[in-house]
Design an enzyme around this catalytic site. Structure first.
Site, PDB file in Angstrom:
ATOM      1  CB  VAL A 171       5.263  -6.816   1.421  1.00 55.07           C
ATOM      2  CG1 VAL A 171       3.485  -7.022   0.926  1.00 55.07           C
ATOM      3  CG2 VAL A 171       6.399  -7.254   0.997  1.00 55.07           C
ATOM      4  CB  CYS A 172       2.903  -1.434   1.071  1.00 50.64           C
ATOM      5  SG  CYS A 172       1.065  -0.305   2.472  1.00 50.64           S
ATOM      6  CB  THR A 173      -0.544  -6.478   1.233  1.00 49.96           C
ATOM      7  OG1 THR A 173      -1.921  -6.520   1.367  1.00 49.96           O
ATOM      8  CG2 THR A 173       0.398  -6.996   2.372  1.00 49.96           C
ATOM      9  CG  ASN A 187       1.170  -1.619  -3.496  1.00 49.75           C
ATOM     10  OD1 ASN A 187       0.810  -2.307  -5.052  1.00 49.75           O
ATOM     11  ND2 ASN A 187       0.923  -0.928  -3.160  1.00 49.75           N
TER      12      ASN A 187
END
Length: 173
Positions: free
Chosen positions: A101-103, A91
């Protein structure tokens, strides 16, 4: 509609002070007067385990650095996040792939979101990779495949005698 400049500066100042007071990490700001946008906030996560790939295996790093770029449209507009230290994570893209950043915290960013909640979320994400929802980069899909086969189990605390532990980019690096 953006916040009035004085209100925006006060909000960002308060959020940064909250981060510096409540988080155990090193937080620095490119422009302490908050008068020139975009504002760059450098975050050094300290004593937070996260995976990196070294010599064909996963190792635990305990110092990580990322930057938040805050525009004059904050908080209606989410900050841009760039990861800056080595990482092997489904992620979080390594810096050479863009450092994104994948959130959900970014996907669901709104006026009520804050820097301290976001940084705490990144702490949690770092130690708890989600291989079911990787970024589409080669590095992230490789990390997802690895963590689907081998659950990431970060150490409970930093062990100075563990040779796999490597501190990358000290608090002022």
């Amino acid at each position: 509609m953006p916040l009035p400049p004085d209100v925006l500066r006060l909000r960002i100042k308060n959020e940064i002070e909250t981060c510096q007071r409540e988080l155990r990490h090193h937080i620095s700001v490119s422009d302490p007067t908050l008068s020139r946008f975009p504002i760059l906030v450098n975050v050094h996560l300290l004593r937070v385990p996260g995976p990196a790939w070294e010599d064909g295996k996963v190792v635990h790093l305990f110092v990580h650095k990322f930057a938040l770029l805050i525009s004059e449209d904050y908080p209606m507009e989410k900050p841009i996040v760039k990861w800056m230290t080595p990482i092997f994570h489904p992620n979080i893209m390594p810096p050479e792939d863009g450092g994104y950043v994948c959130t959900k915290l970014l996907e669901n960013w709104d006026f009520g979101s804050s820097l301290s909640v976001f940084i705490r979320g990144v702490e949690s994400l770092l130690s708890n990779p989600n291989p079911e929802n990787p970024f589409g980069s080669d590095a992230c899909t490789r990390a997802a495949a690895y963590f689907n086969r081998n659950r990431y189990a970060p150490p409970a605390r930093m062990d100075q005698s563990d040779r796999r532990v490597r501190i990358v980019g000290g608090a002022h690096g």
